[in-house]
Design a protein around this motif. Structure first.
Motif, mmCIF file in Angstrom:
data_model
loop_
_atom_site.group_PDB
_atom_site.id
_atom_site.type_symbol
_atom_site.label_atom_id
_atom_site.label_comp_id
_atom_site.label_asym_id
_atom_site.label_seq_id
_atom_site.Cartn_x
_atom_site.Cartn_y
_atom_site.Cartn_z
ATOM 1 N N GLU A 278 42.894 51.540 -16.403
ATOM 2 C CA GLU A 278 43.138 50.162 -16.830
ATOM 3 C C GLU A 278 43.819 49.360 -15.732
ATOM 4 N N SER A 279 44.752 49.997 -15.020
ATOM 5 C CA SER A 279 45.453 49.296 -13.944
ATOM 6 C C SER A 279 44.526 49.039 -12.758
ATOM 7 N N LEU A 280 43.585 49.945 -12.521
ATOM 8 C CA LEU A 280 42.573 49.682 -11.491
ATOM 9 C C LEU A 280 41.726 48.472 -11.878
ATOM 10 N N GLU A 281 41.392 48.372 -13.163
ATOM 11 C CA GLU A 281 40.632 47.219 -13.648
ATOM 12 C C GLU A 281 41.402 45.927 -13.414
ATOM 13 N N VAL A 282 42.713 45.959 -13.647
ATOM 14 C CA VAL A 282 43.560 44.786 -13.409
ATOM 15 C C VAL A 282 43.486 44.367 -11.944
ATOM 16 N N ILE A 283 43.551 45.340 -11.040
ATOM 17 C CA ILE A 283 43.469 45.033 -9.612
ATOM 18 C C ILE A 283 42.134 44.368 -9.282
ATOM 19 N N PHE A 284 41.056 44.908 -9.836
ATOM 20 C CA PHE A 284 39.737 44.345 -9.541
ATOM 21 C C PHE A 284 39.612 42.907 -10.026
ATOM 22 N N MET A 285 40.180 42.611 -11.177
ATOM 23 C CA MET A 285 39.986 41.292 -11.758
ATOM 24 C C MET A 285 41.019 40.261 -11.301
ATOM 25 N N LEU B 70 56.001 60.167 4.300
ATOM 26 C CA LEU B 70 54.938 59.373 3.699
ATOM 27 C C LEU B 70 55.493 58.677 2.458
ATOM 28 N N GLU B 71 54.701 57.767 1.880
ATOM 29 C CA GLU B 71 55.165 57.028 0.712
ATOM 30 C C GLU B 71 54.122 57.073 -0.404
ATOM 31 N N VAL B 72 54.610 57.098 -1.641
ATOM 32 C CA VAL B 72 53.736 57.119 -2.814
ATOM 33 C C VAL B 72 54.202 56.046 -3.795
ATOM 34 N N THR B 73 53.237 55.408 -4.479
ATOM 35 C CA THR B 73 53.545 54.383 -5.486
ATOM 36 C C THR B 73 52.866 54.752 -6.793
ATOM 37 N N LYS B 74 53.563 54.567 -7.899
ATOM 38 C CA LYS B 74 52.929 54.721 -9.211
ATOM 39 C C LYS B 74 52.704 53.333 -9.798
ATOM 40 N N TRP B 75 51.584 53.192 -10.495
ATOM 41 C CA TRP B 75 51.203 51.882 -11.050
ATOM 42 C C TRP B 75 50.622 52.089 -12.451
ATOM 43 N N HIS B 76 51.357 51.645 -13.444
ATOM 44 C CA HIS B 76 50.845 51.589 -14.815
ATOM 45 C C HIS B 76 51.612 50.512 -15.559
ATOM 46 N N GLY B 77 51.366 50.378 -16.850
ATOM 47 C CA GLY B 77 51.918 49.256 -17.611
ATOM 48 C C GLY B 77 53.421 49.188 -17.672
ATOM 49 N N ASP B 78 54.115 50.319 -17.458
ATOM 50 C CA ASP B 78 55.574 50.325 -17.547
ATOM 51 C C ASP B 78 56.269 50.118 -16.206
ATOM 52 N N VAL B 79 55.489 50.057 -15.131
ATOM 53 C CA VAL B 79 56.073 49.865 -13.798
ATOM 54 C C VAL B 79 56.381 48.378 -13.591
ATOM 55 N N GLY C 255 56.810 44.591 -12.273
ATOM 56 C CA GLY C 255 55.933 43.772 -11.438
ATOM 57 C C GLY C 255 56.395 43.673 -10.001
ATOM 58 N N THR C 256 57.699 43.736 -9.780
ATOM 59 C CA THR C 256 58.227 43.646 -8.403
ATOM 60 C C THR C 256 57.712 44.793 -7.540
ATOM 61 N N LYS C 257 57.637 45.988 -8.121
ATOM 62 C CA LYS C 257 57.159 47.147 -7.360
ATOM 63 C C LYS C 257 55.657 47.038 -7.079
ATOM 64 N N LYS C 258 54.919 46.471 -8.044
ATOM 65 C CA LYS C 258 53.484 46.296 -7.833
ATOM 66 C C LYS C 258 53.221 45.260 -6.746
ATOM 67 N N ARG C 259 53.988 44.168 -6.775
ATOM 68 C CA ARG C 259 53.816 43.123 -5.744
ATOM 69 C C ARG C 259 54.187 43.658 -4.368
ATOM 70 N N ALA C 260 55.207 44.508 -4.314
ATOM 71 C CA ALA C 260 55.603 45.103 -3.031
ATOM 72 C C ALA C 260 54.487 45.994 -2.490
ATOM 73 N N PHE C 261 53.819 46.711 -3.393
ATOM 74 C CA PHE C 261 52.717 47.566 -2.974
ATOM 75 C C PHE C 261 51.554 46.732 -2.438
ATOM 76 N N ILE C 262 51.238 45.628 -3.103
ATOM 77 C CA ILE C 262 50.130 44.779 -2.658
ATOM 78 C C ILE C 262 50.383 44.274 -1.240
ATOM 79 N N LYS C 263 51.622 43.905 -0.935
ATOM 80 C CA LYS C 263 51.960 43.406 0.410
ATOM 81 C C LYS C 263 51.939 44.532 1.438
ATOM 82 N N ASN C 264 52.492 45.683 1.054
ATOM 83 C CA ASN C 264 52.574 46.813 1.981
ATOM 84 C C ASN C 264 52.135 48.093 1.264
ATOM 85 N N PRO C 265 50.828 48.347 1.231
ATOM 86 C CA PRO C 265 50.335 49.529 0.518
ATOM 87 C C PRO C 265 50.932 50.827 1.061
#
Length: 718
Positions: free
Chosen positions: A133-140, A103-112, A114-124
């Motif tokens: 706060e990072s959940l709020e960023v995703i929502f907005m 299985l795979e796990v991703t961490k997402w916070h201010g120090d992660v 952007g490339t890793k966050k964009r990769a997660f958005i494409k392939n969760p």
């Protein structure tokens, strides 16, 4: 791994193999036996168990079992944690599990990156570890398609260290976000909260699910708790800790300055190699490196501020040392719970400095023996965060009907008491300030939203809350320590002198927007206006101390207190009796033109009491603490006048003037940037809830009479 009539029999054979062969477990812990069946039945669940009891695994085992048994699609689990450090630690732990099960796990916070966050958005991935706060960023910031891709397959939302969230602004924000996520879920989702300490779990269970409160699962086992309470000069501390060289010791101190001082002191005095230091001013990479090294050591010392109170894994701890007691039962339990993972016995040594700290420690130990912890207080109508979530929701949708916006937010437990009238009032205020544009009942963002929060200011919109309501003390660019919010607001102003870390400081400036106090060193030998470490002893402990002074405590609890502390306790009890302390009264001492009202009701109640006296009398030099409200008066303030004010506290708190006093008293303090966008009355009410305890004060004066007593030694308590 087997076990007849055990929760292990409910698990997939692959999970059994992983626990038995990979982790080498022979059986489940008690909390795991309790929690696994409840979570497997897809109940919303609140899991309460001490640190190092295995509660995290109690949640992960049934959830991983569901993923591998039913081939759940990503993202199946959202794991919300309050701190980046906890997310980093949990990522490492969960990644080991994921690697085993492919299985795979991703961490997402201010120090992660952007490339890793964009990769997660494409392939969760299967699991997402994230901050509110990072959940709020995703929502907005993400499109509806992207949000659907992330949230549609979610089956579990885990809220770690839930006690840290619930009564704070961040907790209110998170509760709303979890509710907003539901619009994107394809199926029902189980929400699971984890905590080591919750005084009122029924309230927190409603926070998780107001319609069907979460099932509460507690640890049925009770790890024995051994403690020593000792006088704590530097020489005493070094002498005692020499005996424990060769053991693994976690040492808690009150400030960054103390952490640095004791690190250097113990390193020199004990001549030990494995000694580490941990506080928030240390570089993140260096801090994480210390955590990893200490985790795998069999012996060594780690000196830390509260940064290691929460569940970062640093391995098995033999003894937790506290240089000065903590100021609430919850923190005491968090700290002590870090010991005894292998021995199953919690061990702690508490060093005290001031007389009152002996009583704080005895009160905490007594309350722990009775399983009593401070209640978590959830704001009744947190309209400042409601304002924030309204804007966030409008931003997310672009345009939304008023009725739809109201209905979408009211399902959150934290907003359930906000009425349609409240909502309309806030919308009207938003329109007047041009934060929103209202076209026939359809709301869109107005000119001033873009002006205040647009472009580079968006990051301040996502994260606007002080996480633990403390002010950072800074000398130039150097962090000295932290002070409780109420201490700063009630006592400090430019020029005030106080002590922190044993050093006298003078306040140069207070930045209420950034929660900073700028200071310079006071003259050598300077006597401060107010001596304090800036912490706040609350109502529960304060009232228990009064009971101890009346002799109402278990004498057996003193067996492991050193002789000087036992003598001090007995001396103060005799003194309290001699001056007139007794059950059912609030003692009052008048010394020349100085009044001491011994409520033992906590600082928030006493600060409110002195504020009320200011309404009716010319008082000055207010010096409140957890034990008394004290002030000087210029007029002839008789005991009868004091009685009269005390008898009318409830009526006074219903008078409109109190709102003006609160605004004046809180000065420029803003709590968060949204509170000042609310109508005047709402602003004042929210500040009252945060800074003071009207309920505690009303209860005290309702249940106790006021009596004049003789001169006491308690006025020297801090």
């Amino acid at each position: 791994m087997t076990g007849n009539d055990s929760a292990v029999e409910l698990l997939n054979s692959r999970m059994k193999g992983f626990l038995g062969n990979r982790l080498k477990w022979k059986s489940l812990n008690p909390i795991q036996e309790q929690a696994i069946p409840v979570i497997k039945e897809k109940n919303d669940t609140l899991v309460i168990a001490p640190t190092a009891s295995g509660k995290t695994e109690a949640v992960l085992i049934p959830i991983f079992d569901d993923i591998i048994t039913n081939h759940l699609e990503p993202v199946s689990v959202i794991y919300v944690s309050p701190l980046k450090a906890l997310i980093n630690d949990m990522h490492e732990r969960i990644e080991n599990w994921c690697n085993h099960f492919n299985l795979e796990v991703t961490k997402w916070h201010g120090d992660v990156p952007g490339t890793k966050k964009r990769a997660f958005i494409k392939n969760p991935t299967d699991i997402l570890l994230i901050t509110p706060e990072s959940l709020e960023v995703i929502f907005m910031n993400k499109s509806s398609e992207e949000k659907e891709r992330i949230f549609k397959n979610v089956k579990y939302v885990i809220v770690d260290e839930i006690h840290y969230f619930v009564e704070s602004d961040r907790g209110t924000q998170l509760n709303s976000i979890i509710n907003r996520m539901k619009a994107y879920f394809n199926d029902s989702v189980s929400i699971v909260g984890l905590s080591a300490t919750v005084g009122n779990p029924e309230t927190v269970s409603k926070w998780l699910n107001p319609d069907k409160p979460a099932k509460i699962v507690t640890d049925p086992s009770k790890r024995p708790f051994d403690y020593k309470v000792l006088c704590g000069s530097d020489t005493d501390i070094c002498e005692v800790l020499k005996r424990y060289v060769g053991r693994k010791i976690l040492i808690f101190v009150h400030s960054r300055k103390d952490a640095e001082r004791y690190y250097n002191l113990l390193k020199r005095a004990l001549k030990i190699k494995n000694i580490y230091i941990h506080h928030s001013s240390i570089d993140r990479d260096e801090r994480e490196d210390s955590e990893k090294k200490f985790k795998h050591l069999k012996d060594g010392f780690m000196i830390s501020t509260s940064t290691l109170e929460l569940g970062i894994d640093i391995g098995n701890i033999d003894i937790v040392v506290q240089i000065r007691p903590t100021y609430n039962v919850s923190s005491f339990l968090q700290r002590v719970g870090r010991s005894g993972r292998k021995s199953k016995k919690q061990r702690s040594i508490v060093f005290y400095k001031w007389d009152e700290e002996i009583f704080i420690t005895l009160a905490e130990i007594g309350l722990i023996s009775e399983n009593r912890i401070e209640d978590i207080k959830i704001p009744e109508k947190p309209k400042d965060i409601y304002f924030h979530q309204m804007l966030s929701s409008i931003f997310e949708k672009g345009k939304i009907k008023q009725s739809e916006l109201f209905n979408s937010l009211k399902d959150s437990y934290v907003f359930s008491k906000i009425t349609k009238e409240d909502f309309k009032s806030i919308v009207e205020n938003m329109e007047e300030r041009e934060f929103v544009h209202n076209m026939n009942g359809n709301l869109s963002l107005g000119y001033n939203f873009e002006k205040k929060f647009g472009k580079r200011n968006f990051m301040s919109f996502y994260s606007v809350f002080c996480p633990n309501m403390e002010y950072t003390v800074r000398e130039g660019v150097k962090n000295i320590g932290s002070l409780d919010l109420l201490f700063v607001v009630h006592f400090l102003q430019e020029g005030t002198k106080f002590i922190l870390g044993g050093v006298p400081w003078i306040v140069k400036d207070i930045d209420h927007k950034r929660f900073n106090v700028k200071v310079q060193r006071g003259p050598k030998g300077n006597v401060p206006d107010w001596i304090s470490e800036g912490a706040v002893v609350d109502h529960l402990i304060s009232r228990r101390i009064y009971e101890i002074l009346l002799g109402n405590y278990d004498e057996d609890l003193l067996k492991t207190f050193d002789e000087p502390s036992q003598d001090k306790i007995h001396e103060y009890i005799e003194h309290a009796d001699s001056v007139g302390f007794k059950e059912g009264i609030i003692p009052v001492e008048i010394d020349s033109n100085q009044v001491y009202i011994y409520t033992f009701g906590g600082l928030k109640a006493n600060a409110l009491l002195s504020t009320i006296f200011r309404l009716y009398h010319d008082i000055y030099e207010v010096k409140d603490n957890a034990y008394f409200s004290s002030f000087k008066f210029r007029e002839n303030l008789s005991f009868n006048m004091i009685q009269e004010v005390m008898a009318n506290i409830k009526d006074v708190l219903n008078e409109p003037e109190i709102d003006t006093i609160i605004h004046e008293k809180s000065g420029k303090f803003v709590k968060n940037k949204f509170i000042n966008y609310l109508p005047y009355e709402d602003n004042a009410k929210l500040k009252m809830e945060l800074l003071y305890s009207p309920e505690d004060l009303i209860k005290l004066v309702s249940e106790n009479s006021v009596e004049l007593i003789g001169s006491t030694n308690f006025k020297d308590w801090r």
